[in-house]
Design an enzyme around this catalytic site. Structure first.
Site, PDB file in Angstrom:
ATOM      1  N   GLY A   1     -21.247 -17.452 -59.924  1.00  0.00           N
ATOM      2  CA  GLY A   1     -22.028 -16.692 -58.952  1.00  0.00           C
ATOM      3  C   GLY A   1     -23.228 -17.445 -58.417  1.00  0.00           C
ATOM      4  O   GLY A   1     -23.974 -16.911 -57.609  1.00  0.00           O
ATOM      5  N   CYS A   2     -23.401 -18.679 -58.852  1.00  0.00           N
ATOM      6  CA  CYS A   2     -24.508 -19.498 -58.369  1.00  0.00           C
ATOM      7  C   CYS A   2     -23.989 -20.511 -57.355  1.00  0.00           C
ATOM      8  O   CYS A   2     -22.931 -21.099 -57.544  1.00  0.00           O
ATOM      9  CB  CYS A   2     -25.182 -20.248 -59.520  1.00  0.00           C
ATOM     10  SG  CYS A   2     -26.071 -19.178 -60.640  1.00  0.00           S
ATOM     11  N   GLN A   3     -24.754 -20.701 -56.295  1.00  0.00           N
ATOM     12  CA  GLN A   3     -24.401 -21.689 -55.288  1.00  0.00           C
ATOM     13  C   GLN A   3     -24.495 -23.096 -55.881  1.00  0.00           C
ATOM     14  O   GLN A   3     -23.675 -23.949 -55.599  1.00  0.00           O
ATOM     15  CB  GLN A   3     -25.360 -21.542 -54.110  1.00  0.00           C
ATOM     16  CG  GLN A   3     -25.065 -22.419 -52.934  1.00  0.00           C
ATOM     17  CD  GLN A   3     -26.032 -22.146 -51.788  1.00  0.00           C
ATOM     18  OE1 GLN A   3     -27.040 -21.468 -51.958  1.00  0.00           O
ATOM     19  NE2 GLN A   3     -25.725 -22.682 -50.626  1.00  0.00           N
TER      20      GLN A   3
END
Length: 136
Positions: free
Chosen positions: A49-51
């Site tokens: 869920g992290c870029q």
């Protein structure tokens, strides 16, 4: 060097008038994070869920949970510093009960992050809270 407390961070950030200075402060927090062992850069430790790539390695010291963290983005390392101020060297119960939304509101943080960065920050918090819940 240990990271400042959440109270220190809130106080320090209110000192700055503009967000450019606040970003510099947050980036400096990230530079204070301890080195992250390369053996921990695994998919199991990667936060979904992290870029950017973010890794979290939990550990325990008695009843306290500790976290080694890293990211390949300098601003995210700074955000990890903000999160660690709230969660590192705390009991699982303290982590689960800590009002992170209120803390972020006190920092006036989320409206200054891109939507993807904000989602990533929430994913990091969720991951740490899930680690804490699993140890209760």
């Amino acid at each position: 060097m240990s990271l400042p407390t959440t109270e220190d961070i809130i106080e320090d950030l209110t000192f700055f008038d503009d967000w450019e200075d606040k970003y510099k402060y947050i980036i400096d927090l990230g530079k204070q994070l301890p080195a992250f062992d390369d053996k921990w850069r695994t998919t199991e430790r990667l936060v979904k869920g992290c870029q950017s790539n973010v890794w979290i390695q939990p550990d325990t010291e008695g009843e306290l949970l500790t976290f080694s963290v890293d990211s390949d983005a300098i601003i995210v390392r700074g955000l990890l510093g903000l999160v660690l101020a709230a969660f590192d060297h705390k009991t699982a119960k303290e982590i689960v009960e800590f009002d992170i939304s209120n803390y972020f509101q006190s920092l006036d943080l989320e409206k200054h992050l891109s939507p993807t960065r904000g989602n990533g920050l929430r994913s990091i918090v969720e991951r740490i809270k899930n680690i804490a819940k699993a140890s209760i």
